[in-house]
Scaffold this motif. Sequence first.
Motif, PDB file in Angstrom:
ATOM      1  N   LEU A 219       0.845  -1.187   0.000  1.00 41.86           N
ATOM      2  CA  LEU A 219       0.000   0.000   0.000  1.00 41.86           C
ATOM      3  C   LEU A 219       0.886   1.245   0.000  1.00 41.86           C
ATOM      4  O   LEU A 219       1.994   1.219   0.550  1.00 41.86           O
ATOM      5  CB  LEU A 219      -0.912   0.036   1.231  1.00 41.86           C
ATOM      6  N   LYS A 220       0.374   2.317  -0.586  1.00 45.53           N
ATOM      7  CA  LYS A 220       1.098   3.588  -0.590  1.00 45.53           C
ATOM      8  C   LYS A 220       0.274   4.654   0.122  1.00 45.53           C
ATOM      9  O   LYS A 220      -0.966   4.639   0.066  1.00 45.53           O
ATOM     10  CB  LYS A 220       1.408   4.031  -2.015  1.00 45.53           C
ATOM     11  N   SER A 262      -4.824  -5.357  -4.561  1.00 42.98           N
ATOM     12  CA  SER A 262      -4.708  -4.880  -3.180  1.00 42.98           C
ATOM     13  C   SER A 262      -5.119  -3.422  -3.091  1.00 42.98           C
ATOM     14  O   SER A 262      -4.888  -2.631  -4.009  1.00 42.98           O
ATOM     15  CB  SER A 262      -3.275  -5.050  -2.669  1.00 42.98           C
ATOM     16  N   SER A 263      -5.759  -3.079  -1.983  1.00 40.87           N
ATOM     17  CA  SER A 263      -6.147  -1.703  -1.695  1.00 40.87           C
ATOM     18  C   SER A 263      -6.183  -1.566  -0.183  1.00 40.87           C
ATOM     19  O   SER A 263      -5.836  -2.495   0.546  1.00 40.87           O
ATOM     20  CB  SER A 263      -7.511  -1.372  -2.313  1.00 40.87           C
ATOM     21  N   GLY A 264      -6.585  -0.401   0.291  1.00 40.29           N
ATOM     22  CA  GLY A 264      -6.656  -0.200   1.728  1.00 40.29           C
ATOM     23  C   GLY A 264      -6.129   1.151   2.139  1.00 40.29           C
ATOM     24  O   GLY A 264      -6.076   2.084   1.339  1.00 40.29           O
ATOM     25  N   SER A 265      -5.710   1.254   3.385  1.00 41.23           N
ATOM     26  CA  SER A 265      -5.268   2.541   3.912  1.00 41.23           C
ATOM     27  C   SER A 265      -4.268   2.339   5.035  1.00 41.23           C
ATOM     28  O   SER A 265      -4.282   1.322   5.732  1.00 41.23           O
ATOM     29  CB  SER A 265      -6.465   3.346   4.425  1.00 41.23           C
ATOM     30  N   CYS A 266      -3.373   3.326   5.189  1.00 36.85           N
ATOM     31  CA  CYS A 266      -2.399   3.339   6.278  1.00 36.85           C
ATOM     32  C   CYS A 266      -2.715   4.502   7.200  1.00 36.85           C
ATOM     33  O   CYS A 266      -3.040   5.602   6.746  1.00 36.85           O
ATOM     34  CB  CYS A 266      -0.984   3.502   5.749  1.00 36.85           C
ATOM     35  N   VAL A 274      -6.741  -4.676   1.972  1.00 31.63           N
ATOM     36  CA  VAL A 274      -7.903  -5.326   1.375  1.00 31.63           C
ATOM     37  C   VAL A 274      -7.461  -6.032   0.097  1.00 31.63           C
ATOM     38  O   VAL A 274      -6.907  -5.402  -0.810  1.00 31.63           O
ATOM     39  CB  VAL A 274      -9.023  -4.309   1.054  1.00 31.63           C
ATOM     40  N   LEU A 275      -7.708  -7.331   0.024  1.00 37.31           N
ATOM     41  CA  LEU A 275      -7.364  -8.130  -1.149  1.00 37.31           C
ATOM     42  C   LEU A 275      -8.655  -8.567  -1.833  1.00 37.31           C
ATOM     43  O   LEU A 275      -9.497  -9.206  -1.216  1.00 37.31           O
ATOM     44  CB  LEU A 275      -6.539  -9.355  -0.739  1.00 37.31           C
ATOM     45  N   GLN A 277     -10.276 -10.574  -5.101  1.00 38.39           N
ATOM     46  CA  GLN A 277     -10.036 -11.518  -6.189  1.00 38.39           C
ATOM     47  C   GLN A 277     -11.278 -11.623  -7.056  1.00 38.39           C
ATOM     48  O   GLN A 277     -12.311 -12.143  -6.628  1.00 38.39           O
ATOM     49  CB  GLN A 277      -9.657 -12.893  -5.637  1.00 38.39           C
ATOM     50  N   GLU A 278     -11.189 -11.107  -8.263  1.00 39.43           N
ATOM     51  CA  GLU A 278     -12.217 -11.225  -9.302  1.00 39.43           C
ATOM     52  C   GLU A 278     -13.600 -10.762  -8.838  1.00 39.43           C
ATOM     53  O   GLU A 278     -14.616 -11.282  -9.272  1.00 39.43           O
ATOM     54  CB  GLU A 278     -12.299 -12.677  -9.800  1.00 39.43           C
ATOM     55  N   GLN A 279     -13.672  -9.792  -7.931  1.00 37.92           N
ATOM     56  CA  GLN A 279     -14.935  -9.219  -7.457  1.00 37.92           C
ATOM     57  C   GLN A 279     -15.858 -10.236  -6.777  1.00 37.92           C
ATOM     58  O   GLN A 279     -17.006  -9.942  -6.482  1.00 37.92           O
ATOM     59  CB  GLN A 279     -15.693  -8.544  -8.613  1.00 37.92           C
ATOM     60  N   THR A 280     -15.347 -11.442  -6.510  1.00 35.93           N
ATOM     61  CA  THR A 280     -16.173 -12.444  -5.829  1.00 35.93           C
ATOM     62  C   THR A 280     -15.652 -12.764  -4.436  1.00 35.93           C
ATOM     63  O   THR A 280     -16.365 -13.362  -3.642  1.00 35.93           O
ATOM     64  CB  THR A 280     -16.233 -13.756  -6.643  1.00 35.93           C
ATOM     65  N   THR A 281     -14.411 -12.388  -4.163  1.00 39.21           N
ATOM     66  CA  THR A 281     -13.800 -12.666  -2.866  1.00 39.21           C
ATOM     67  C   THR A 281     -13.081 -11.416  -2.386  1.00 39.21           C
ATOM     68  O   THR A 281     -12.214 -10.899  -3.096  1.00 39.21           O
ATOM     69  CB  THR A 281     -12.791 -13.831  -2.958  1.00 39.21           C
ATOM     70  N   VAL A 282     -13.442 -10.950  -1.207  1.00 41.83           N
ATOM     71  CA  VAL A 282     -12.788  -9.789  -0.611  1.00 41.83           C
ATOM     72  C   VAL A 282     -12.316 -10.183   0.784  1.00 41.83           C
ATOM     73  O   VAL A 282     -13.114 -10.508   1.658  1.00 41.83           O
ATOM     74  CB  VAL A 282     -13.736  -8.573  -0.525  1.00 41.83           C
ATOM     75  N   LEU A 283     -11.001 -10.167   0.963  1.00 40.47           N
ATOM     76  CA  LEU A 283     -10.377 -10.541   2.235  1.00 40.47           C
ATOM     77  C   LEU A 283      -9.628  -9.331   2.766  1.00 40.47           C
ATOM     78  O   LEU A 283      -8.790  -8.756   2.062  1.00 40.47           O
ATOM     79  CB  LEU A 283      -9.413 -11.710   2.012  1.00 40.47           C
ATOM     80  N   SER A 284      -9.932  -8.929   3.978  1.00 44.03           N
ATOM     81  CA  SER A 284      -9.292  -7.728   4.527  1.00 44.03           C
ATOM     82  C   SER A 284      -8.630  -8.038   5.866  1.00 44.03           C
ATOM     83  O   SER A 284      -9.102  -8.871   6.649  1.00 44.03           O
ATOM     84  CB  SER A 284     -10.297  -6.595   4.684  1.00 44.03           C
ATOM     85  N   PHE A 285      -7.504  -7.331   6.104  1.00 46.20           N
ATOM     86  CA  PHE A 285      -6.724  -7.459   7.327  1.00 46.20           C
ATOM     87  C   PHE A 285      -6.621  -6.082   7.976  1.00 46.20           C
ATOM     88  O   PHE A 285      -6.297  -5.101   7.299  1.00 46.20           O
ATOM     89  CB  PHE A 285      -5.306  -7.961   7.028  1.00 46.20           C
ATOM     90  N   THR A 286      -6.846  -6.024   9.276  1.00 42.85           N
ATOM     91  CA  THR A 286      -6.690  -4.779  10.022  1.00 42.85           C
ATOM     92  C   THR A 286      -5.601  -4.956  11.068  1.00 42.85           C
ATOM     93  O   THR A 286      -5.661  -5.885  11.888  1.00 42.85           O
ATOM     94  CB  THR A 286      -8.003  -4.375  10.710  1.00 42.85           C
ATOM     95  N   PHE A 287      -4.594  -4.068  11.021  1.00 42.36           N
ATOM     96  CA  PHE A 287      -3.486  -4.096  11.969  1.00 42.36           C
ATOM     97  C   PHE A 287      -3.614  -2.904  12.906  1.00 42.36           C
ATOM     98  O   PHE A 287      -3.984  -1.802  12.484  1.00 42.36           O
ATOM     99  CB  PHE A 287      -2.143  -4.038  11.239  1.00 42.36           C
ATOM    100  N   THR A 288      -3.288  -3.110  14.161  1.00 41.43           N
ATOM    101  CA  THR A 288      -3.403  -2.067  15.178  1.00 41.43           C
ATOM    102  C   THR A 288      -2.059  -1.894  15.883  1.00 41.43           C
ATOM    103  O   THR A 288      -1.402  -2.878  16.228  1.00 41.43           O
ATOM    104  CB  THR A 288      -4.484  -2.420  16.211  1.00 41.43           C
TER     105      THR A 288
END
Length: 413
Positions: A219-220, A262-266, A274-275, A277-288
Amino acid sequence: MRVFPSLAALFIAWFAVLGCTQAVTLEVKEGNSTCIKAELSASFSITYNTSSGTRTASVSLPDSTTVDAASSSCGGSPWLVAVFGSGHTLGLSFSNNGSVYSVANLTLQYNLSDTSVFPDANSSDVVTVVSASVGIWAPINTTYRCLSPTAVTAGGATVTFFDMRLEAYMPGNDLSPTESVCVADQATTTAPTTTASTAAPTTPQPTAPGTPERGTYSLKDNNGTICLLAQMGLQLNVSYVSQAQNKTVQELLNLTPNLTNSSGSCGVSSATLVLTQEQTTVLSFTFTLNSTSNKYHLSGISLQANWSDLTAPISASNNSLDYLRSTLGRSYMCNAEQTLVVIQTFSLNTFRLQVQPFGVTTNQFATAEDCQMDQDQMLIPIIVGAALAGLVLIVLIAYLIGRKRSHAGYQTI
Protein backbone atom coordinates in the motif's frame (compact mmCIF):
# COMPACT_ATOMS: atom_id res chain seq x y z
CA MET A 1 -59.33 -31.55 -14.96
CA ARG A 2 -58.42 -29.94 -11.64
CA VAL A 3 -55.01 -28.59 -12.68
CA PHE A 4 -56.22 -25.09 -13.57
CA PRO A 5 -58.18 -24.54 -10.32
CA SER A 6 -55.08 -25.69 -8.40
CA LEU A 7 -52.85 -23.30 -10.30
CA ALA A 8 -55.34 -20.50 -9.74
CA ALA A 9 -55.34 -21.21 -6.01
CA LEU A 10 -51.53 -21.17 -6.01
CA PHE A 11 -51.38 -17.80 -7.74
CA ILE A 12 -54.00 -16.36 -5.39
CA ALA A 13 -51.96 -17.53 -2.37
CA TRP A 14 -48.77 -16.12 -3.85
CA PHE A 15 -50.26 -12.71 -4.51
CA ALA A 16 -51.82 -12.76 -1.05
CA VAL A 17 -48.30 -12.92 0.36
CA LEU A 18 -46.47 -10.68 -2.08
CA GLY A 19 -49.16 -8.62 -3.71
CA CYS A 20 -49.63 -6.46 -0.65
CA THR A 21 -45.89 -5.84 -0.31
CA GLN A 22 -45.25 -2.30 -1.53
CA ALA A 23 -42.02 -1.03 -3.05
CA VAL A 24 -40.69 2.00 -1.22
CA THR A 25 -37.83 4.39 -1.92
CA LEU A 26 -35.78 5.53 1.06
CA GLU A 27 -32.96 8.07 1.08
CA VAL A 28 -30.58 9.33 3.75
CA LYS A 29 -29.19 12.77 2.97
CA GLU A 30 -26.59 15.09 4.39
CA GLY A 31 -27.29 18.52 3.01
CA ASN A 32 -27.91 18.08 -0.70
CA SER A 33 -25.92 14.84 -0.91
CA THR A 34 -27.36 11.34 -0.66
CA CYS A 35 -25.27 8.75 1.19
CA ILE A 36 -27.78 5.86 1.26
CA LYS A 37 -30.54 5.06 -1.19
CA ALA A 38 -32.75 1.98 -1.12
CA GLU A 39 -35.57 0.83 -3.36
CA LEU A 40 -37.13 -2.26 -1.85
CA SER A 41 -40.14 -4.23 -0.72
CA ALA A 42 -40.19 -6.08 2.59
CA SER A 43 -42.46 -8.28 4.65
CA PHE A 44 -42.22 -9.22 8.32
CA SER A 45 -43.16 -12.42 10.14
CA ILE A 46 -43.13 -11.84 13.91
CA THR A 47 -43.90 -14.36 16.64
CA TYR A 48 -45.42 -12.88 19.80
CA ASN A 49 -47.06 -14.09 23.00
CA THR A 50 -50.76 -14.01 23.84
CA SER A 51 -52.60 -15.20 26.92
CA SER A 52 -53.48 -18.44 25.14
CA GLY A 53 -50.07 -19.16 23.57
CA THR A 54 -48.12 -17.72 20.66
CA ARG A 55 -49.16 -16.22 17.35
CA THR A 56 -47.37 -15.08 14.24
CA ALA A 57 -48.11 -11.66 12.81
CA SER A 58 -47.49 -10.95 9.13
CA VAL A 59 -47.09 -7.36 7.99
CA SER A 60 -45.55 -5.68 4.97
CA LEU A 61 -43.57 -2.49 4.63
CA PRO A 62 -46.24 0.00 3.48
CA ASP A 63 -45.75 2.63 0.81
CA SER A 64 -46.28 5.26 3.52
CA THR A 65 -42.92 4.30 5.09
CA THR A 66 -40.65 7.30 5.69
CA VAL A 67 -37.06 7.86 6.73
CA ASP A 68 -36.51 8.96 10.33
CA ALA A 69 -34.17 11.89 9.68
CA ALA A 70 -33.31 12.28 13.37
CA SER A 71 -32.09 8.67 13.72
CA SER A 72 -30.62 8.21 10.23
CA SER A 73 -27.17 9.56 9.49
CA CYS A 74 -24.30 9.70 7.02
CA GLY A 75 -20.65 9.51 8.05
CA GLY A 76 -18.27 6.65 8.76
CA SER A 77 -21.01 4.17 9.72
CA PRO A 78 -24.18 5.46 8.06
CA TRP A 79 -27.63 4.47 9.31
CA LEU A 80 -30.90 4.11 7.45
CA VAL A 81 -33.88 4.07 9.83
CA ALA A 82 -37.34 3.62 8.28
CA VAL A 83 -40.53 4.33 10.27
CA PHE A 84 -43.85 2.65 9.47
CA GLY A 85 -47.20 1.82 11.07
CA SER A 86 -47.82 2.57 14.74
CA GLY A 87 -44.31 2.90 16.14
CA HIS A 88 -42.43 0.26 14.10
CA THR A 89 -38.96 0.88 12.69
CA LEU A 90 -36.51 -0.95 10.44
CA GLY A 91 -32.86 0.05 10.66
CA LEU A 92 -29.89 -0.85 8.47
CA SER A 93 -26.38 0.14 9.56
CA PHE A 94 -23.54 0.04 7.05
CA SER A 95 -19.79 -0.40 7.22
CA ASN A 96 -17.01 -0.55 4.65
CA ASN A 97 -13.40 -1.68 4.46
CA GLY A 98 -12.31 0.63 1.65
CA SER A 99 -13.31 -1.78 -1.09
CA VAL A 100 -16.66 -3.26 -0.07
CA TYR A 101 -19.66 -1.89 1.82
CA SER A 102 -22.07 -4.14 3.69
CA VAL A 103 -25.09 -4.11 5.98
CA ALA A 104 -23.38 -4.58 9.35
CA ASN A 105 -26.58 -4.84 11.38
CA LEU A 106 -30.32 -5.08 10.80
CA THR A 107 -32.47 -3.72 13.63
CA LEU A 108 -36.22 -4.26 13.80
CA GLN A 109 -38.30 -2.50 16.44
CA TYR A 110 -41.97 -3.41 16.71
CA ASN A 111 -44.67 -2.05 19.00
CA LEU A 112 -46.82 -4.78 20.57
CA SER A 113 -49.45 -2.22 21.57
CA ASP A 114 -50.43 -1.98 17.87
CA THR A 115 -53.53 -4.20 18.11
CA SER A 116 -54.11 -4.10 14.37
CA VAL A 117 -50.90 -6.09 13.90
CA PHE A 118 -50.63 -7.88 17.26
CA PRO A 119 -54.17 -8.70 18.43
CA ASP A 120 -54.46 -10.15 21.95
CA ALA A 121 -50.76 -9.55 22.70
CA ASN A 122 -50.13 -9.99 26.41
CA SER A 123 -47.65 -7.11 26.41
CA SER A 124 -47.58 -3.54 25.15
CA ASP A 125 -43.78 -3.35 25.04
CA VAL A 126 -41.67 -2.06 22.19
CA VAL A 127 -39.41 -4.99 21.25
CA THR A 128 -36.05 -4.58 19.55
CA VAL A 129 -34.31 -7.45 17.74
CA VAL A 130 -30.95 -7.27 15.95
CA SER A 131 -29.19 -9.45 13.38
CA ALA A 132 -25.52 -9.13 12.42
CA SER A 133 -25.78 -11.89 9.79
CA VAL A 134 -27.47 -10.04 6.95
CA GLY A 135 -25.33 -11.08 3.97
CA ILE A 136 -25.95 -7.90 1.95
CA TRP A 137 -22.75 -6.44 0.49
CA ALA A 138 -21.31 -5.06 -2.72
CA PRO A 139 -18.13 -3.36 -3.96
CA ILE A 140 -17.93 0.39 -3.37
CA ASN A 141 -19.57 2.50 -6.14
CA THR A 142 -21.90 -0.32 -7.20
CA THR A 143 -25.58 -1.01 -6.53
CA TYR A 144 -26.54 -4.15 -4.65
CA ARG A 145 -29.40 -5.81 -6.52
CA CYS A 146 -31.48 -8.76 -5.39
CA LEU A 147 -34.90 -9.28 -6.95
CA SER A 148 -35.30 -12.70 -5.32
CA PRO A 149 -36.60 -13.01 -1.74
CA THR A 150 -33.86 -12.56 0.88
CA ALA A 151 -34.78 -13.61 4.43
CA VAL A 152 -33.00 -12.31 7.53
CA THR A 153 -33.83 -13.77 10.95
CA ALA A 154 -33.57 -11.59 14.06
CA GLY A 155 -34.86 -12.94 17.36
CA GLY A 156 -38.41 -14.14 16.87
CA ALA A 157 -38.85 -12.15 13.66
CA THR A 158 -38.02 -12.78 10.01
CA VAL A 159 -37.57 -9.90 7.58
CA THR A 160 -37.89 -10.84 3.91
CA PHE A 161 -36.73 -8.37 1.27
CA PHE A 162 -37.94 -8.44 -2.36
CA ASP A 163 -36.99 -6.47 -5.44
CA MET A 164 -34.15 -4.78 -3.58
CA ARG A 165 -31.74 -2.21 -4.94
CA LEU A 166 -29.59 -0.23 -2.56
CA GLU A 167 -26.29 1.57 -2.29
CA ALA A 168 -24.36 3.14 0.59
CA TYR A 169 -21.37 5.52 0.56
CA MET A 170 -22.73 6.94 -2.68
CA PRO A 171 -20.57 9.30 -4.76
CA GLY A 172 -23.68 10.81 -6.38
CA ASN A 173 -27.38 11.22 -5.65
CA ASP A 174 -28.61 8.24 -7.65
CA LEU A 175 -27.94 4.52 -7.64
CA SER A 176 -24.90 3.42 -9.61
CA PRO A 177 -25.69 1.84 -13.00
CA THR A 178 -23.08 -0.82 -12.16
CA GLU A 179 -24.85 -3.58 -10.24
CA SER A 180 -23.59 -6.32 -7.95
CA VAL A 181 -26.12 -9.11 -8.36
CA CYS A 182 -26.94 -11.46 -5.47
CA VAL A 183 -26.40 -15.20 -5.88
CA ALA A 184 -30.14 -15.96 -5.99
CA ASP A 185 -30.52 -13.71 -9.05
CA GLN A 186 -27.57 -15.13 -10.92
CA ALA A 187 -28.52 -17.38 -13.82
CA THR A 188 -27.91 -21.08 -13.25
CA THR A 189 -27.75 -23.86 -15.78
CA THR A 190 -28.99 -27.39 -15.29
CA ALA A 191 -27.07 -30.29 -16.78
CA PRO A 192 -29.16 -32.37 -19.22
CA THR A 193 -30.45 -35.67 -17.87
CA THR A 194 -29.72 -38.95 -19.56
CA THR A 195 -31.15 -42.45 -19.26
CA ALA A 196 -28.36 -44.21 -21.12
CA SER A 197 -26.55 -45.21 -17.94
CA THR A 198 -28.01 -47.14 -15.04
CA ALA A 199 -25.13 -46.37 -12.69
CA ALA A 200 -25.95 -44.17 -9.72
CA PRO A 201 -24.60 -40.62 -10.09
CA THR A 202 -21.71 -39.70 -7.88
CA THR A 203 -20.78 -36.30 -6.49
CA PRO A 204 -17.12 -35.43 -7.13
CA GLN A 205 -15.26 -34.93 -3.88
CA PRO A 206 -13.29 -31.72 -3.42
CA THR A 207 -9.54 -32.11 -3.71
CA ALA A 208 -6.95 -30.30 -1.64
CA PRO A 209 -5.69 -27.29 -3.59
CA GLY A 210 -2.07 -27.70 -2.46
CA THR A 211 0.19 -24.97 -1.11
CA PRO A 212 -0.94 -21.54 -2.32
CA GLU A 213 1.31 -19.32 -4.40
CA ARG A 214 3.06 -16.58 -2.46
CA GLY A 215 1.85 -13.11 -3.38
CA THR A 216 3.43 -9.70 -2.85
CA TYR A 217 1.13 -6.86 -1.78
CA SER A 218 1.77 -3.24 -0.82
CA LEU A 219 0.00 0.00 0.00
CA LYS A 220 1.10 3.59 -0.59
CA ASP A 221 0.28 6.70 1.41
CA ASN A 222 -0.87 10.02 -0.01
CA ASN A 223 2.73 10.91 -0.86
CA GLY A 224 3.17 7.79 -2.96
CA THR A 225 5.48 6.17 -0.39
CA ILE A 226 5.02 2.51 0.46
CA CYS A 227 3.53 2.29 3.95
CA LEU A 228 2.63 -1.42 4.15
CA LEU A 229 4.37 -4.49 2.77
CA ALA A 230 3.17 -8.07 2.76
CA GLN A 231 4.33 -11.32 1.18
CA MET A 232 2.31 -14.45 1.87
CA GLY A 233 0.47 -17.44 0.50
CA LEU A 234 -3.17 -17.47 1.60
CA GLN A 235 -5.66 -20.33 1.85
CA LEU A 236 -9.29 -19.95 2.92
CA ASN A 237 -10.82 -22.71 5.05
CA VAL A 238 -14.57 -22.12 4.82
CA SER A 239 -17.73 -24.02 5.73
CA TYR A 240 -20.84 -23.07 3.77
CA VAL A 241 -24.08 -24.49 2.39
CA SER A 242 -23.45 -25.74 -1.14
CA GLN A 243 -26.11 -25.04 -3.72
CA ALA A 244 -25.05 -28.02 -5.86
CA GLN A 245 -24.86 -30.54 -3.00
CA ASN A 246 -27.63 -29.06 -0.84
CA LYS A 247 -25.60 -29.54 2.33
CA THR A 248 -22.88 -27.89 4.37
CA VAL A 249 -19.41 -28.48 2.93
CA GLN A 250 -15.92 -27.49 3.98
CA GLU A 251 -13.60 -26.17 1.30
CA LEU A 252 -9.96 -25.14 1.08
CA LEU A 253 -9.59 -22.34 -1.46
CA ASN A 254 -6.31 -20.71 -2.44
CA LEU A 255 -6.01 -17.01 -3.18
CA THR A 256 -4.34 -16.53 -6.58
CA PRO A 257 -1.96 -13.51 -6.53
CA ASN A 258 -2.17 -12.64 -10.25
CA LEU A 259 -5.98 -12.46 -9.97
CA THR A 260 -5.91 -10.41 -6.76
CA ASN A 261 -5.81 -6.64 -6.35
CA SER A 262 -4.71 -4.88 -3.18
CA SER A 263 -6.15 -1.70 -1.69
CA GLY A 264 -6.66 -0.20 1.73
CA SER A 265 -5.27 2.54 3.91
CA CYS A 266 -2.40 3.34 6.28
CA GLY A 267 -2.83 5.30 9.47
CA VAL A 268 -0.80 6.26 12.50
CA SER A 269 -2.23 3.52 14.71
CA SER A 270 -4.29 1.44 12.27
CA ALA A 271 -3.71 -0.01 8.81
CA THR A 272 -6.04 -2.03 6.59
CA LEU A 273 -5.05 -4.26 3.66
CA VAL A 274 -7.90 -5.33 1.38
CA LEU A 275 -7.36 -8.13 -1.15
CA THR A 276 -10.00 -8.50 -3.87
CA GLN A 277 -10.04 -11.52 -6.19
CA GLU A 278 -12.22 -11.22 -9.30
CA GLN A 279 -14.94 -9.22 -7.46
CA THR A 280 -16.17 -12.44 -5.83
CA THR A 281 -13.80 -12.67 -2.87
CA VAL A 282 -12.79 -9.79 -0.61
CA LEU A 283 -10.38 -10.54 2.23
CA SER A 284 -9.29 -7.73 4.53
CA PHE A 285 -6.72 -7.46 7.33
CA THR A 286 -6.69 -4.78 10.02
CA PHE A 287 -3.49 -4.10 11.97
CA THR A 288 -3.40 -2.07 15.18
CA LEU A 289 -0.42 -0.30 16.77
CA ASN A 290 -0.12 0.28 20.51
CA SER A 291 1.78 3.57 20.78
CA THR A 292 2.63 2.91 24.44
CA SER A 293 4.33 -0.46 23.97
CA ASN A 294 5.35 0.15 20.32
CA LYS A 295 3.88 -3.27 19.50
CA TYR A 296 1.52 -4.01 16.61
CA HIS A 297 -0.69 -7.01 15.85
CA LEU A 298 -3.32 -8.29 13.44
CA SER A 299 -6.55 -7.30 15.17
CA GLY A 300 -9.18 -8.01 12.51
CA ILE A 301 -9.90 -10.28 9.54
CA SER A 302 -13.02 -10.19 7.40
CA LEU A 303 -14.20 -12.21 4.40
CA GLN A 304 -16.91 -11.27 1.92
CA ALA A 305 -17.60 -13.91 -0.73
CA ASN A 306 -20.19 -14.32 -3.46
CA TRP A 307 -19.28 -17.58 -5.19
CA SER A 308 -21.62 -19.32 -7.61
CA ASP A 309 -22.13 -22.40 -5.40
CA LEU A 310 -23.27 -20.41 -2.36
CA THR A 311 -26.90 -20.41 -1.29
CA ALA A 312 -26.23 -16.99 0.31
CA PRO A 313 -23.22 -14.65 0.28
CA ILE A 314 -20.61 -15.21 2.97
CA SER A 315 -19.95 -12.36 5.39
CA ALA A 316 -17.56 -13.32 8.20
CA SER A 317 -15.46 -11.06 10.39
CA ASN A 318 -13.74 -10.82 13.75
CA ASN A 319 -12.19 -7.58 15.04
CA SER A 320 -10.95 -8.95 18.37
CA LEU A 321 -7.99 -10.99 17.16
CA ASP A 322 -4.42 -11.00 18.40
CA TYR A 323 -2.19 -12.53 15.72
CA LEU A 324 1.14 -11.67 14.06
CA ARG A 325 2.44 -9.64 17.01
CA SER A 326 5.68 -7.74 16.44
CA THR A 327 7.56 -4.53 17.29
CA LEU A 328 7.33 -1.17 15.53
CA GLY A 329 10.27 -0.82 13.15
CA ARG A 330 10.45 -4.57 12.53
CA SER A 331 8.60 -6.96 10.27
CA TYR A 332 6.81 -10.15 11.30
CA MET A 333 7.91 -13.38 9.60
CA CYS A 334 6.57 -16.93 9.73
CA ASN A 335 7.65 -19.44 7.10
CA ALA A 336 5.74 -22.25 8.78
CA GLU A 337 2.07 -22.78 8.00
CA GLN A 338 -0.16 -20.90 10.45
CA THR A 339 -3.90 -21.27 11.01
CA LEU A 340 -5.63 -18.04 12.00
CA VAL A 341 -9.09 -18.87 13.35
CA VAL A 342 -11.56 -16.07 12.60
CA ILE A 343 -14.94 -17.62 13.44
CA GLN A 344 -16.20 -21.18 13.77
CA THR A 345 -16.91 -21.52 10.04
CA PHE A 346 -13.90 -19.61 8.69
CA SER A 347 -10.18 -19.76 9.30
CA LEU A 348 -7.21 -18.57 7.27
CA ASN A 349 -4.06 -20.59 6.55
CA THR A 350 -0.91 -18.58 5.85
CA PHE A 351 2.33 -19.79 4.24
CA ARG A 352 5.75 -18.12 4.04
CA LEU A 353 4.35 -14.96 5.52
CA GLN A 354 6.20 -11.69 6.07
CA VAL A 355 4.35 -8.47 6.81
CA GLN A 356 5.12 -4.96 8.02
CA PRO A 357 2.13 -2.60 8.37
CA PHE A 358 3.97 0.26 10.12
CA GLY A 359 7.35 1.98 9.95
CA VAL A 360 8.30 0.89 6.42
CA THR A 361 11.45 2.67 5.17
CA THR A 362 13.37 2.37 1.89
CA ASN A 363 10.42 0.34 0.49
CA GLN A 364 11.84 -2.83 2.07
CA PHE A 365 11.06 -5.07 5.01
CA ALA A 366 12.88 -4.22 8.22
CA THR A 367 14.65 -6.86 10.30
CA ALA A 368 12.23 -9.68 10.93
CA GLU A 369 10.97 -11.08 14.22
CA ASP A 370 10.38 -14.80 13.73
CA CYS A 371 7.22 -16.52 14.88
CA GLN A 372 7.42 -19.14 17.63
CA MET A 373 6.94 -22.03 15.18
CA ASP A 374 9.96 -20.93 13.14
CA GLN A 375 11.99 -20.56 16.33
CA ASP A 376 10.98 -24.06 17.42
CA GLN A 377 11.93 -25.47 14.03
CA MET A 378 15.33 -23.78 14.31
CA LEU A 379 15.87 -25.32 17.74
CA ILE A 380 15.37 -28.88 16.48
CA PRO A 381 18.61 -29.11 14.41
CA ILE A 382 20.49 -27.34 17.21
CA ILE A 383 19.26 -29.88 19.76
CA VAL A 384 20.01 -32.80 17.42
CA GLY A 385 23.46 -31.42 16.68
CA ALA A 386 24.19 -30.92 20.37
CA ALA A 387 23.04 -34.47 21.11
CA LEU A 388 25.29 -35.90 18.37
CA ALA A 389 28.22 -33.84 19.60
CA GLY A 390 27.63 -35.11 23.13
CA LEU A 391 27.46 -38.69 21.89
CA VAL A 392 30.74 -38.29 19.98
CA LEU A 393 32.36 -36.79 23.06
CA ILE A 394 31.17 -39.71 25.25
CA VAL A 395 32.54 -42.26 22.73
CA LEU A 396 35.85 -40.39 22.55
CA ILE A 397 36.20 -40.27 26.35
CA ALA A 398 35.33 -43.96 26.61
CA TYR A 399 37.93 -44.76 23.96
CA LEU A 400 40.66 -42.79 25.75
CA ILE A 401 39.83 -44.42 29.09
CA GLY A 402 39.91 -47.86 27.53
CA ARG A 403 43.20 -47.15 25.82
CA LYS A 404 44.78 -45.94 29.05
CA ARG A 405 43.74 -49.11 30.87
CA SER A 406 45.13 -51.21 28.04
CA HIS A 407 48.53 -49.54 28.31
CA ALA A 408 48.53 -50.01 32.10
CA GLY A 409 48.22 -53.82 31.69
CA TYR A 410 51.57 -54.09 29.81
CA GLN A 411 53.78 -52.09 32.21
CA THR A 412 57.13 -53.76 33.16
CA ILE A 413 57.68 -54.80 36.78
